[in-house]
Scaffold this motif. Structure first.
Motif, short mmCIF file in Angstrom:
data_model
loop_
_atom_site.label_atom_id
_atom_site.label_comp_id
_atom_site.label_asym_id
_atom_site.label_seq_id
_atom_site.Cartn_x
_atom_site.Cartn_y
_atom_site.Cartn_z
N ARG A 194 0.86 -1.19 0.00
CA ARG A 194 0.00 0.00 0.00
C ARG A 194 0.90 1.23 0.00
NH1 ARG A 194 -5.48 1.07 1.72
NH2 ARG A 194 -5.90 -1.16 1.92
N LEU A 195 0.62 2.17 -0.91
CA LEU A 195 1.46 3.36 -1.03
C LEU A 195 0.82 4.55 -0.32
CD1 LEU A 195 2.32 2.98 -4.83
CD2 LEU A 195 3.81 2.46 -2.91
N PRO A 196 1.62 5.54 0.08
CA PRO A 196 1.04 6.75 0.69
C PRO A 196 0.14 7.47 -0.30
CG PRO A 196 3.44 6.72 0.90
CD PRO A 196 3.08 5.62 -0.03
N ILE A 197 -0.92 8.06 0.22
CA ILE A 197 -1.85 8.80 -0.64
C ILE A 197 -1.31 10.21 -0.80
CG2 ILE A 197 -4.10 9.93 -0.48
CD1 ILE A 197 -5.24 7.24 0.34
N SER A 198 -1.08 10.63 -2.06
CA SER A 198 -0.48 11.95 -2.26
C SER A 198 -0.93 12.63 -3.55
CB SER A 198 1.05 11.82 -2.28
OG SER A 198 1.45 10.92 -3.31
N VAL A 199 -1.82 11.99 -4.33
CA VAL A 199 -2.26 12.56 -5.62
C VAL A 199 -3.77 12.77 -5.57
CG1 VAL A 199 -2.35 12.23 -8.12
CG2 VAL A 199 -0.41 11.34 -6.81
N PRO A 200 -4.25 13.96 -5.87
CA PRO A 200 -5.71 14.18 -5.81
C PRO A 200 -6.43 13.56 -7.00
CG PRO A 200 -4.61 16.18 -6.54
CD PRO A 200 -3.53 15.19 -6.22
N LEU A 201 -7.68 13.21 -6.78
CA LEU A 201 -8.57 12.81 -7.87
C LEU A 201 -9.19 14.11 -8.38
CD1 LEU A 201 -9.84 10.22 -9.28
CD2 LEU A 201 -11.81 10.65 -7.83
N ILE A 202 -8.71 14.59 -9.52
CA ILE A 202 -9.18 15.88 -10.05
C ILE A 202 -10.56 15.69 -10.66
CG2 ILE A 202 -8.68 17.80 -11.62
CD1 ILE A 202 -6.64 17.41 -9.36
N THR A 203 -11.52 16.49 -10.23
CA THR A 203 -12.91 16.34 -10.69
C THR A 203 -13.37 17.49 -11.58
OG1 THR A 203 -13.84 17.51 -8.79
CG2 THR A 203 -13.44 15.15 -8.52
N GLY A 204 -12.67 18.64 -11.52
CA GLY A 204 -13.14 19.81 -12.26
C GLY A 204 -14.33 20.48 -11.61
N GLN A 205 -14.72 20.00 -10.43
CA GLN A 205 -15.82 20.59 -9.68
C GLN A 205 -15.21 21.38 -8.52
OE1 GLN A 205 -18.63 19.80 -11.48
NE2 GLN A 205 -17.08 18.64 -12.61
N ARG A 206 -15.48 22.69 -8.49
CA ARG A 206 -14.72 23.58 -7.59
C ARG A 206 -14.86 23.21 -6.13
NH1 ARG A 206 -16.53 27.28 -11.65
NH2 ARG A 206 -18.44 27.57 -10.48
N ILE A 207 -16.08 22.87 -5.69
CA ILE A 207 -16.26 22.62 -4.25
C ILE A 207 -15.46 21.40 -3.80
CG2 ILE A 207 -18.37 21.23 -4.47
CD1 ILE A 207 -19.24 22.94 -1.85
N PHE A 208 -15.25 20.44 -4.72
CA PHE A 208 -14.46 19.25 -4.36
C PHE A 208 -12.97 19.53 -4.49
CE2 PHE A 208 -18.44 17.24 -6.13
CZ PHE A 208 -18.99 17.00 -4.89
N ASP A 209 -12.54 20.04 -5.63
CA ASP A 209 -11.10 20.25 -5.86
C ASP A 209 -10.51 21.27 -4.91
OD1 ASP A 209 -11.19 18.41 -7.87
OD2 ASP A 209 -11.22 19.86 -9.51
N THR A 210 -11.30 22.29 -4.57
CA THR A 210 -10.76 23.38 -3.74
C THR A 210 -11.00 23.14 -2.26
OG1 THR A 210 -11.17 24.96 -5.52
CG2 THR A 210 -10.80 25.86 -3.33
N LEU A 211 -12.28 22.99 -1.87
CA LEU A 211 -12.59 22.95 -0.44
C LEU A 211 -12.42 21.56 0.17
CD1 LEU A 211 -15.64 25.34 0.09
CD2 LEU A 211 -13.23 25.85 -0.09
N PHE A 212 -12.94 20.54 -0.51
CA PHE A 212 -12.95 19.20 0.09
C PHE A 212 -12.39 18.16 -0.88
CE2 PHE A 212 -16.81 21.59 1.45
CZ PHE A 212 -16.35 21.94 2.71
N PRO A 213 -11.08 18.21 -1.16
CA PRO A 213 -10.50 17.30 -2.17
C PRO A 213 -10.47 15.85 -1.70
CG PRO A 213 -8.77 18.54 -1.06
CD PRO A 213 -10.07 19.10 -0.55
N ILE A 214 -10.55 14.95 -2.66
CA ILE A 214 -10.38 13.52 -2.39
C ILE A 214 -9.14 13.05 -3.14
CG2 ILE A 214 -11.96 12.89 -4.28
CD1 ILE A 214 -12.66 10.36 -2.66
N ALA A 215 -8.41 12.12 -2.54
CA ALA A 215 -7.19 11.61 -3.16
C ALA A 215 -7.50 10.35 -3.98
CB ALA A 215 -6.17 11.28 -2.08
N LYS A 216 -6.63 10.07 -4.95
CA LYS A 216 -6.73 8.78 -5.65
C LYS A 216 -6.41 7.68 -4.64
CE LYS A 216 -5.84 10.14 -10.40
NZ LYS A 216 -4.88 10.26 -11.50
N GLY A 217 -7.31 6.71 -4.55
CA GLY A 217 -7.16 5.68 -3.53
C GLY A 217 -7.82 6.06 -2.23
#
Length: 583
Positions: A203-226
């Motif tokens: 299992r690798l450290p989580i360090s890359v965001p899942l880019i959605t193009g939706q501002r509220i997710f990418d800016t305020l509440f981002p989720i990482a890949k994995g």
């Protein structure tokens, strides 16, 4: 003929008395129609089976047949573009044989056994191979290359190889001799138990965001890949629409959409929409990188549990090829309700609100299968889980929401008031949170700009301040507030309408790149800074508002095209000009 027969039937729960022929979690066939079932309890007196199909018409005395193995899915080319039910039966193929409703005991192969696939073999005679290594590649769709892998826990020497060409899924491609001298023939498919996580190297450290193009997710509440996220919300708040938008725009390679206990008309809408959607990255149909699992609310309740695990296993299979997969589970509450119903029929001691005592562990096991992994063939792949939760009456204190909150690191709380006010996405910024911000800070600083997270923090602070001020405004009105606090309310209106609210039907606003998100935040905060300086000199904020600059900044999301972000430079001059007129 099987000696084991049905003793009792209680909904989807069937019991067989006085037998030692079954093992825990074994797949069985029940009755003359050979309904698929799973052993969920074994004792000296009786074996209990949950049946994944309707038990209507089933009678005591009908045979129960053991298979010797767990419930498994067939993994191979043909999964993408397909629509399965909860136990991996292809709905299109079933519709051709039995019409719009699935006949009990339908025995249709999960993948098309007659289709010819263009196979390129990647190994040679004499090669030493081990689990996870790719031995053949197939262009499954125009977007995704299917990689046939040596099954985990198998290794040895390649002793025979087929030539490149067109093959069916059951045709033998390579022969492998393991350390014990046993020869294994490998085709284009393999089986895997749905309740067993597929192995990885680490299992690798989580360090890359899942880019959605939706501002509220990418800016305020981002989720990482994995990573893991929950979208809780009452009826009509937009859970399904949120997942549709994320499925369409997020930068995952493959989407697995699981409709678990959803209304039939809603699933029909999903199936129709996904088949019509064009993938914005490739201009190909979105279905070229999508798997749909449809388990509607009129399907047998036990199959809801299986549908979640089926979707997860398919996601892990593509992750092992080195792809980034996002799984949308809609909704995990219906899955939990299925657990509650089965538990009640088993006469287990109920816990909170009638849910079984093991509800938290089942939810944790589900979300724990997400992760950013190094696969067995040393590729990097990930499974990101985004689960919708449907609390009754939007009550977030109920057990499914509360237990989900314990195991996910992203909580996107949908708000009924925002939804009814047509604020899309109806994510409540006061109740939502993301614990991935710190993990992703290096990525944002390196790939976007160091200002991005600083701006985010400032916007979050302004929104929190506005929430406090609105409590005062409700009591005594906004006229009594000092000018600097009136400015906070005015600038937060720009943030809410101009930044957080997004238009899924507008060509420029349905997807917004991170660079544009950064520039939009820059402009809003520059307006706030200049207005604050002016208010400090004693000027009323109403005079700045009269210049129309707040409305212009609110509309910049439409006025500045995604590929012309240099146009944001004009806004600084506009703001300076408006401020100068008042000063």
């Amino acid at each position: 003929m099987s000696e084991n027969v049905i003793y009792s039937i209680n909904g989807p729960v069937v019991k067989v008395k006085d037998t030692k022929d079954f093992s825990m979690l074994e797949k069985v066939y029940v009755g003359h129609k050979r309904l698929m079932g799973e052993v969920i309890s074994v004792s000296k007196a009786a074996t209990t089976i949950q049946v994944y199909e309707s038990t209507t018409g089933l009678q005591p005395g009908e045979p129960v047949e053991a298979t010797g193995g767990p419930i498994s899915v067939t993994l191979g080319p043909g999964i993408l573009r397909n629509i399965f039910d909860g136990i991996e039966r292809p709905l299109k193929a079933i519709a051709e044989t039995s019409g719009a409703f699935i006949a009990t005991g339908s025995d249709v192969a999960p993948l098309d056994e007659e289709a010819l696939w263009d196979v390129t073999v990647q190994v040679e005679i004499g090669d030493m191979v081990k689990g996870g290594q790719v031995y053949a590649t197939i262009p499954e769709t125009d977007l995704i290359e299917h990689r046939c892998m040596i099954p985990p826990f198998m290794s040895g020497e390649i002793i025979e190889v087929a030539e490149n060409g067109k093959y069916r899924i059951h045709d033998k491609i390579v022969k492998l001799r393991d350390e014990k001298g046993i020869v294994h023939e490998l085709s284009l498919i393999q089986k895997w138990p749905i309740k067993q996580a597929r192995p990885v190297t680490k299992r690798l450290p989580i360090s890359v965001p899942l880019i959605t193009g939706q501002r509220i997710f990418d800016t305020l509440f981002p989720i990482a890949k994995g990573g893991t996220a929950a979208i809780p919300g009452g009826f009509g708040t937009g859970k399904t629409m949120t997942q549709h938008q994320l499925a369409k725009w997020c930068d995952a390679d493959i989407i697995v959409y699981v409709g678990c206990g959803e209304r039939g008309n809603e699933m029909t809408q999903v199936l129709e929409e996904f088949s019509e959607l064009i993938d914005p990255k490739s201009n190909r149909p979105l279905t070229d990188r999508t798997v749909l699992i449809a388990n509607t609310s009129n399907m047998p309740v036990a199959a809801r549990e299986a549908s979640i695990y089926t979707g997860l296993t398919l996601a892990e299979y593509y992750r092992d090829m080195g792809y980034h997969v996002a799984i949308m589970a809609d909704s995990t509450s219906r899955w939990a309700e299925a657990l509650r119903e089965i538990s009640g029929r088993l006469e287990e001691m109920p816990a909170e609100e009638g849910f079984p005592a093991y509800l938290p562990s089942r939810i944790s096991q589900f979300y724990e299968r997400a992760g950013y992994m190094e696969t067995l063939n040393h590729q990097n792949g990930s499974v990101t889980i985004i689960g919708a939760v449907s609390p009754q009456g939007s009550d977030f204190s109920e057990p499914v929401t509360q237990n989900t909150k314990r195991f996910v690191r992203c909580f996107w709380a949908l708000d009924k008031a925002l939804a009814y006010a047509r604020h899309y996405f109806a994510i409540n910024w006061n109740e939502s949170y993301s614990e991935y911000v710190t993990d992703l800070s290096k990525w944002y600083n390196k790939n976007v700009h160091e200002r991005f997270l600083r701006n985010r923090q400032q916007i979050m602070s302004l929104l929190a301040e506005e929430t406090k001020l609105m409590e005062i405004v409700k009591l005594i009105g906004s006229d009594v507030l000092p000018e600097d606090q009136k400015l906070v309310i005015e600038i937060c209106k720009v943030i809410r309408v101009g930044y957080l609210q997004q238009n899924a039907f507008h060509a420029e606003d349905t997807y917004v790149p991170l660079e544009k998100q950064l520039r939009m935040m820059d402009i809003i905060l520059y307006l706030y800074k200049k207005s604050k300086e002016l208010v400090a000199t004693g000027k009323p904020i109403s005079e700045v508002a009269a210049q129309g600059i707040f409305e212009k900044v609110t509309k910049m999301k439409y006025d500045v095209p995604n590929d012309h972000i240099e146009m944001f430079d004009d806004y600084y001059a506009m703001i300076d000009e408006a401020i100068a007129k008042v000063a």
